[in-house]
Design an enzyme around this catalytic site. Structure first.
Site, PDB file in Angstrom:
ATOM      1  N   SER A  85       4.178  -5.470  11.756  1.00  0.00           N
ATOM      2  CA  SER A  85       3.258  -6.563  11.502  1.00  0.00           C
ATOM      3  C   SER A  85       2.007  -6.443  12.388  1.00  0.00           C
ATOM      4  O   SER A  85       1.300  -5.441  12.347  1.00  0.00           O
ATOM      5  CB  SER A  85       3.987  -7.894  11.719  1.00  0.00           C
ATOM      6  OG  SER A  85       3.279  -8.970  11.183  1.00  0.00           O
ATOM      7  N   ASP A 211       8.284  -9.572   1.106  1.00  0.00           N
ATOM      8  CA  ASP A 211       7.694 -10.119   2.328  1.00  0.00           C
ATOM      9  C   ASP A 211       6.832 -11.331   1.958  1.00  0.00           C
ATOM     10  O   ASP A 211       5.905 -11.216   1.154  1.00  0.00           O
ATOM     11  CB  ASP A 211       6.850  -9.044   3.016  1.00  0.00           C
ATOM     12  CG  ASP A 211       6.361  -9.448   4.405  1.00  0.00           C
ATOM     13  OD1 ASP A 211       6.349 -10.659   4.707  1.00  0.00           O
ATOM     14  OD2 ASP A 211       6.005  -8.550   5.180  1.00  0.00           O
ATOM     15  N   HIS A 239      10.061  -9.834   5.503  1.00  0.00           N
ATOM     16  CA  HIS A 239       9.188  -9.462   6.620  1.00  0.00           C
ATOM     17  C   HIS A 239       9.961  -8.870   7.794  1.00  0.00           C
ATOM     18  O   HIS A 239       9.501  -7.932   8.439  1.00  0.00           O
ATOM     19  CB  HIS A 239       8.391 -10.677   7.089  1.00  0.00           C
ATOM     20  CG  HIS A 239       7.285 -10.347   8.043  1.00  0.00           C
ATOM     21  ND1 HIS A 239       6.186  -9.595   7.681  1.00  0.00           N
ATOM     22  CD2 HIS A 239       7.110 -10.651   9.363  1.00  0.00           C
ATOM     23  CE1 HIS A 239       5.373  -9.461   8.722  1.00  0.00           C
ATOM     24  NE2 HIS A 239       5.916 -10.079   9.756  1.00  0.00           N
TER      25      HIS A 239
END
Length: 261
Positions: A85, A211, A239
């Site tokens: 991320s 996600d 995610h």
């Protein structure tokens, strides 16, 4: 300090926004059992790092623990950098600074900037596409119309990030999540990344389907904006793949570590 498991190949795992080294505990266990050397780093003001949010004024402060850790490695040691991320930005600047020790970088549903534009370009695109109702109980502090700080709410964690994780992982996140700076101003500077350094290192992108934080459309935008050497997709993982499908991502990281010298 990073937690280290000794053995064969050194993988360095970097967490995303508001998280810490703790989110890699399953992956570290799998990789260690397979004989790899693994480190997970708490970035500044994250996880159990002692600094407070107001003490982390710049992105350089934020990634200083990663920089210090890489500086501590022997000159002939090669690492596989893995960023999740927002951690994609951290490993990108680390790649720029240490191109000779990084054999390959893996971006997991992450920002992966190109070396032509400021890294903030992808961040700005993300916030432009962000629907306000998906932020739920997250709290943001704004500066000059842009988000400066963020804190993830419990409802957001459960609905958007940890919806396909085990309840104990959600409980752990609620205990250890910390607010974080977005560093948009720092990431808006030119020449943070260069083709000779950052651009010389092989990059792999992991698309996490399902996600809800960085949706697949945005991940594909990142890939088009900064094409990597290879792309791997995992269906239905969400995610937090390192928690929801830790065995799958661990096996793939082992494959990457073995294929890139």
């Amino acid at each position: 300090m990073p937690t280290i498991a000794a053995s064969r190949k050194h993988l360095v795992l970097v967490h995303g926004l508001c998280h810490g080294a703790w989110c890699w505990y399953k992956v570290m266990t799998h990789l260690r059992s397979a004989g790899h050397r693994v480190s997970a780093v708490d970035l500044g003001g994250s996880g159990v790092h002692p600094s407070r949010l107001d003490e982390i004024a710049t992105f350089s402060d934020y990634i200083q623990p990663l920089v210090r850790f890489l500086e501590s490695l022997s000159a002939n040691e090669k690492v596989v950098l893995v960023g999740h991320s927002y951690g994609g930005l951290a490993i990108s600047l680390a790649m720029e600074r240490f191109p000779n020790i990084v054999s390959v970088a893996v971006f997991i549903t992450a920002y992966m900037p190109n070396y032509r534009d400021p890294p903030a370009l992808q961040m700005t695109q993300y916030f432009k596409n962000l629907k306000p109702d998906t932020c739920m109980d997250c709290r943001f502090t704004f500066k000059n119309g842009s988000p400066a700080y963020g804190e993830l709410g419990s409802n957001y964690l459960g609905t958007m990030m940890y919806h396909n994780c085990q309840p104990e992982d959600m409980a752990l996140a609620n205990m250890l999540i910390r607010p974080s700076n977005f560093f948009l101003e720092d990431m808006s500077k030119d020449s943070l990344l260069t083709s000779d350094r950052y651009g010389s290192i092989s990059r792999v992108y992991v698309v996490c389907e399902g996600d809800r934080v960085m949706d697949e459309e945005f991940q594909r935008f990142v890939i088009k904006d900064s094409p990597p050497k290879e792309v791997k997709s995992f269906p239905g993982v969400g995610h937090m793949i390192m928690l929801s499908h830790s065995q799958d991502i661990s096996l793939y990281l082992q494959e990457i570590a073995d294929r890139y010298p």
